[in-house]
Design an enzyme around this catalytic site. Structure first.
Site, PDB file in Angstrom:
ATOM      1  N   GLY A 226       0.820  -1.218   0.000  1.00  9.17           N
ATOM      2  CA  GLY A 226       0.000   0.000   0.000  1.00  9.17           C
ATOM      3  C   GLY A 226       0.850   1.262   0.000  1.00  9.17           C
ATOM      4  O   GLY A 226       2.083   1.213  -0.098  1.00  9.17           O
ATOM      5  N   PHE A 227       0.174   2.382   0.126  1.00  2.12           N
ATOM      6  CA  PHE A 227       0.849   3.689   0.118  1.00  2.12           C
ATOM      7  C   PHE A 227       1.926   3.757   1.209  1.00  2.12           C
ATOM      8  O   PHE A 227       3.119   3.914   0.914  1.00  2.12           O
ATOM      9  CB  PHE A 227      -0.228   4.770   0.269  1.00  2.12           C
TER      10      PHE A 227
ATOM     11  N   LYS B 105     -13.689  -7.173   9.519  1.00  2.38           N
ATOM     12  CA  LYS B 105     -12.991  -8.460   9.631  1.00  2.38           C
ATOM     13  C   LYS B 105     -11.474  -8.270   9.558  1.00  2.38           C
ATOM     14  O   LYS B 105     -10.712  -8.952  10.241  1.00  2.38           O
ATOM     15  CB  LYS B 105     -13.392  -9.374   8.461  1.00  2.38           C
TER      16      LYS B 105
ATOM     17  N   ASN C  10      -5.121 -12.799  13.952  1.00  2.00           N
ATOM     18  CA  ASN C  10      -4.151 -13.656  13.254  1.00  2.00           C
ATOM     19  C   ASN C  10      -2.723 -13.144  13.423  1.00  2.00           C
ATOM     20  O   ASN C  10      -1.796 -13.915  13.666  1.00  2.00           O
ATOM     21  CB  ASN C  10      -4.493 -13.746  11.764  1.00  2.00           C
TER      22      ASN C  10
ATOM     23  N   ARG D  56       3.347 -16.667  18.788  1.00  2.00           N
ATOM     24  CA  ARG D  56       4.075 -17.918  18.514  1.00  2.00           C
ATOM     25  C   ARG D  56       5.560 -17.648  18.271  1.00  2.00           C
ATOM     26  O   ARG D  56       6.421 -18.383  18.719  1.00  2.00           O
ATOM     27  CB  ARG D  56       3.448 -18.626  17.303  1.00  2.00           C
TER      28      ARG D  56
ATOM     29  N   TYR E 175     -14.701   1.058  10.140  1.00  2.00           N
ATOM     30  CA  TYR E 175     -13.274   1.413  10.233  1.00  2.00           C
ATOM     31  C   TYR E 175     -12.940   1.879  11.657  1.00  2.00           C
ATOM     32  O   TYR E 175     -12.054   1.331  12.301  1.00  2.00           O
ATOM     33  CB  TYR E 175     -12.980   2.510   9.220  1.00  2.00           C
TER      34      TYR E 175
ATOM     35  N   THR F 279      -2.144  11.243   6.504  1.00  2.00           N
ATOM     36  CA  THR F 279      -0.802  11.235   5.930  1.00  2.00           C
ATOM     37  C   THR F 279      -0.913  11.138   4.409  1.00  2.00           C
ATOM     38  O   THR F 279      -1.799  10.450   3.898  1.00  2.00           O
ATOM     39  CB  THR F 279      -0.001  10.053   6.506  1.00  2.00           C
TER      40      THR F 279
END
Ligand code: NAD
Ligand code: UDP
Length: 324
Positions: free
Chosen positions: A14-15, A93, A101, A108, A147, A177
């Site tokens: 991404g940016f 999600k 995740n 771990r 969001y 930004t």
């Protein structure tokens, strides 16, 4: 012992993520960029492909991922209002399942993990400027909630992993930004105004244009989040990262047209629901703990960004969602 680390950057194409990958690779780290390319394209990282310290994985962080890393920068999430509202359930999600995740992966591997949070956790703020101690004024059921509330829940998850598992976490709250590699069709105000001006289209002012934002140039932002990840004083945040100089949207429009040498043409559009009226970071904590403050002021940053927009072919970019 070598200081070189294996670093995962989610949303790395991404940016902001692509600049972060570039910086980390240049420091000699072994960088894994994970992205589902929802709001980005491979051209952002193509120059890194072939570098032995860079690896690109197409993956969606709402699904588990097994890697061995020392640090994780969790940037994956659509960030522009038009993008995150396109599939709000997926946005939520990404913040929730995606964070779980990535936190699980960090646990771990015993990796340090940084969350790219946002000034949106303050909603339409009632106090000004916003300090980290302010708990915000967010509409939990509005169109921005996927969001705002997703990012708030992600912060809660990070703090719970820290309290429960004593994991080394970091949280940065990023204020608006901008810079080269913003998607020209992301609908965010800086990219929109520049593209519209260069294409000789009228600038779209939402509402009366008196609402404010404080714009941080991407180099300042990247420096701050790397300092936050590397700080050894156990400062986990949340910390505001942004440029505290505040502008109205009308002032931004005037500066863009002045730099491009075009004539100001604009059309007014309705203010989107729950659009915050003002936004300015209090960066005292960042100054004290990271010895950081932005160096690049809006005019200089806009000049660099406009030059980049002049260098690209808009036809090579596919709007990730319908334009609005
Ligand atoms: P961006 O849209 O350019 O980057 C987000 C990246 O995440 C994209 O490459 C996208 O394809 C990827 N992505 C989205 N969902 C994903 C998923 N489920 N799995 C894998 N990859 C996924 O936006 P950006 O401005 O670079 O923002 C990066 C991060 O910084 C975001 O988390 C955003 O919320 C946060 N942030 C940015 C700003 C800003 O002004 N730029 C402000 C506040 C917070
Ligand atoms: N905005 C605007 N015209 C545009 C895009 C945005 O007037 O073409 C306004 C928008 O209503 C908001 C501000 O600019 O008040 C910043 O919008 P952006 O989408 O960049 O980010 P936000 O800070 O709202 O997440």
């Amino acid at each position: 012992m070598s200081k070189l680390k294996r670093i995962l950057v989610t949303g790395g194409a991404g940016f902001l993520g692509s600049h972060l990958c570039e910086r980390l690779v240049s420091e000699g780290h072994d960088v894994i960029c994970v992205d589902n390319f929802f709001t980005s394209q491979k051209s952002n990282v193509v120059h890194l492909i072939g570098n032995p310290n860079f690896e690109l994985i197409r993956h969606d962080i709402t699904l588990p991922l097994f890697l061995e890393v020392d640090e994780i920068y969790n940037l994956a999430c659509p960030a522009a209002p038009g993008h995150y509202q396109y599939n709000p359930v997926k946005t939520m999600k990404t913040s929730l399942a995606g964070s779980i995740n990535m936190l699980g992966l960090a646990k771990r591997c015993r990796a340090k993990i940084l969350q790219a949070s946002t000034s949106e956790v303050y909603g339409d703020p009632e106090i000004h400027p916003q300090k980290e101690s302010y708990r915000g004024y967010v509409n939990p059921i509005g169109p921005r909630a996927c969001y705002d509330e997703g990012k708030r829940a992600a912060e809660a998850l990070f703090m719970d992993y820290w309290r429960m598992h004593k994991m080394p976490i970091r949280i940065v709250r990023i204020f608006n930004t901008y810079g080269p590699r913003m998607h020209p069709y992301d609908g965010r105000v800086v990219s929109n105004f520049i593209r519209q001006t260069l294409c000789k289209e009228p600038i779209t002012i939402f509402g009366n244009g008196d609402q404010t934002r404080s714009f941080c140039y991407r180099d300042d932002l990247i420096e701050a989040i790397i300092r936050m990840m590397n700080n050894t004083n156990d400062f986990i945040g949340p910390v505001n990262i942004g440029n505290p100089v505040e502008f109205t949207i009308n002032e931004l429009a005037e500066m863009v047209v002045e730099i491009t040498g075009e004539k100001l043409k604009f059309i007014k559009k309705p203010l989107p629901t729950d659009d915050p009226k003002q936004r300015q970071p209090d960066i005292t904590l960042a100054k004290e703990n990271l010895n950081w403050e932005p160096k690049i002021m809006l005019r200089e940053g806009l000049e660099k960004t406009i030059n980049w927009f002049k260098s690209i072919d808009f036809e090579q970019f596919r709007p990730p969602t319908p334009l609005y």
